[in-house]
Scaffold this motif. Structure first.
Motif, mmCIF file in Angstrom:
data_model
loop_
_atom_site.group_PDB
_atom_site.id
_atom_site.type_symbol
_atom_site.label_atom_id
_atom_site.label_comp_id
_atom_site.label_asym_id
_atom_site.label_seq_id
_atom_site.Cartn_x
_atom_site.Cartn_y
_atom_site.Cartn_z
ATOM 1 N N ARG A 149 0.839 -1.210 0.000
ATOM 2 C CA ARG A 149 0.000 0.000 0.000
ATOM 3 C C ARG A 149 0.867 1.251 0.000
ATOM 4 O O ARG A 149 0.560 2.245 -0.650
ATOM 5 C CB ARG A 149 -0.947 -0.021 1.214
ATOM 6 N N GLN A 150 1.966 1.202 0.752
ATOM 7 C CA GLN A 150 2.901 2.344 0.734
ATOM 8 C C GLN A 150 3.431 2.558 -0.688
ATOM 9 O O GLN A 150 3.489 3.682 -1.180
ATOM 10 C CB GLN A 150 4.093 2.073 1.671
ATOM 11 N N ARG A 151 3.788 1.443 -1.335
ATOM 12 C CA ARG A 151 4.386 1.530 -2.679
ATOM 13 C C ARG A 151 3.450 2.236 -3.655
ATOM 14 O O ARG A 151 3.890 3.030 -4.486
ATOM 15 C CB ARG A 151 4.732 0.128 -3.183
ATOM 16 N N GLU A 152 2.154 1.936 -3.540
ATOM 17 C CA GLU A 152 1.170 2.569 -4.434
ATOM 18 C C GLU A 152 1.157 4.085 -4.273
ATOM 19 O O GLU A 152 0.924 4.815 -5.230
ATOM 20 C CB GLU A 152 -0.227 2.032 -4.136
ATOM 21 N N ALA A 153 1.414 4.545 -3.056
ATOM 22 C CA ALA A 153 1.318 5.982 -2.774
ATOM 23 C C ALA A 153 2.584 6.747 -3.148
ATOM 24 O O ALA A 153 2.581 7.975 -3.195
ATOM 25 C CB ALA A 153 1.023 6.182 -1.286
ATOM 26 N N VAL A 154 3.660 6.010 -3.422
ATOM 27 C CA VAL A 154 4.958 6.658 -3.644
ATOM 28 C C VAL A 154 5.176 6.915 -5.131
ATOM 29 O O VAL A 154 4.874 6.059 -5.964
ATOM 30 C CB VAL A 154 6.072 5.738 -3.089
ATOM 31 N N LEU A 155 5.688 8.120 -5.459
ATOM 32 C CA LEU A 155 5.947 8.429 -6.873
ATOM 33 C C LEU A 155 7.271 7.818 -7.338
ATOM 34 O O LEU A 155 7.340 7.188 -8.384
ATOM 35 C CB LEU A 155 5.990 9.955 -7.067
ATOM 36 N N ASP A 156 8.325 7.998 -6.529
ATOM 37 C CA ASP A 156 9.650 7.491 -6.916
ATOM 38 C C ASP A 156 9.756 6.015 -6.503
ATOM 39 O O ASP A 156 10.337 5.681 -5.469
ATOM 40 C CB ASP A 156 10.744 8.349 -6.259
ATOM 41 N N LYS A 157 9.199 5.136 -7.350
ATOM 42 C CA LYS A 157 9.151 3.705 -6.994
ATOM 43 C C LYS A 157 10.544 3.075 -7.031
ATOM 44 O O LYS A 157 10.813 2.115 -6.309
ATOM 45 C CB LYS A 157 8.200 2.965 -7.923
#
Ligand SMILES: NC(=O)c1ccc[n+]([C@@H]2O[C@H](COP(=O)([O-])OP(=O)(O)OC[C@H]3O[C@@H](n4cnc5c(N)ncnc54)[C@H](OP(=O)(O)O)[C@@H]3O)[C@@H](O)[C@H]2O)c1
Length: 233
Positions: A208-216
């Motif tokens: 879920r954190q990953r989905e919210a992050v732009l710089d994957k």
């Protein structure tokens, strides 16, 4: 040479470190000339301390050499090819600090001879630093970059995310978390200090954190490195 306060030290380079080092050496009682700027001519002195960018060290050392007995630099990454000794304060400087910024910090020292190394150690101690030696300069300097430069890169990512999440004053809100993490790391090491979803094995939350992050790319690299840390023996 004993670095007694009667010794005259010329600091070359009026940048971030050169300015504050000059003030600190003066406060410690040394006769200090400089910090010399590029266009200023080189005076006679006992020691020249080069506070110039690493790439300029060979040329500046060459110019200084005839005017002094010993030449040193303050670079963490550079060896002793062009100088007699080196003192690398393990701290980040902007140039506006007070002289006591050196109190209690470490300094990597080196010298071509035992006497040169001892002089570097004495100069470090005179400024309140704890001298230590390193066996692998590039690895040592990379460690300093991880501890300072890369931490800032990660903190900037945290600030941007907190901003996007609507947190007011994100630096002020995040700073206590950062300080506590650093304190826990200092006291018990990273593995023991690790908390959060990766430490708990909570992959759902990580996703879920990953989905919210732009710089994957950065997120994925840090998650992978943090998993390695968690699983380390
Ligand atoms: N800043 C830190 O946090 C820190 C920490 C530990 C060690 N160090 C070491 O300190 C050294 C200097 O770094 P810094 O951060 O202070 O760099 P800096 O702020 O860029 O300062 C370098 C200074 O050297 C001057 N300079 C360049 N060539 C020169 C020359 N031929 N003669 C006289 N001055 C010359 C530059 O002048 P111009 O502006 O005219 O180019 C500039 O004022 C490096 O070896 C670095 O590894 C820095």
């Amino acid at each position: 040479m004993n670095p007694a306060p009667s010794v005259t030290i010329v600091v070359i380079g009026a940048g971030r470190l050169g300015r504050v080092l000059t003030r600190a050496l003066r406060t410690a009682g040394f006769n200090v000339l400089g910090p010399l700027r590029r266009e200023q001519s080189m005076p006679a002195a006992d020691i020249a301390l080069l506070c110039v960018p690493d790439a300029a060290i060979p040329a500046v050392a060459f110019v200084a050499r005839p005017h002094v007995r010993l030449v040193g630099h303050v670079s963490g990454a550079t060896g002793l090819d062009d100088v007699d000794f080196s003192i690398h304060p393990l701290q980040t400087f902007t140039g506006s600090e007070t002289p006591d910024v050196f109190h209690g910090i470490g300094a990597a020292i080196d010298g071509r001879t035992d006497d040169d190394r001892e002089l570097a150690a004495e100069l470090a101690r005179a400024l309140g630093m704890t001298p230590f030696t390193v066996t692998e300069r590039a690895a040592y300097h990379a460690a300093a970059s991880f501890a300072s430069n890369f931490v800032l890169t990660v903190l900037d990512a945290a600030e941007q995310l907190a901003n996007a999440a609507g947190v007011e004053n994100p630096r002020e809100m995040l700073a206590p978390l950062v300080r506590q993490s650093v304190e826990n790391w200092q006291n018990e090491g990273a593995k023991a200090a690790l908390t959060g979803p990766i430490a708990r094995g909570d992959e759902k939350t990580v996703a879920r954190q990953r989905e919210a992050v732009l710089d994957k790319e950065l997120f994925d690299a840090l998650v992978a490195a943090t998993r390695t840390l968690k699983d380390r023996a």
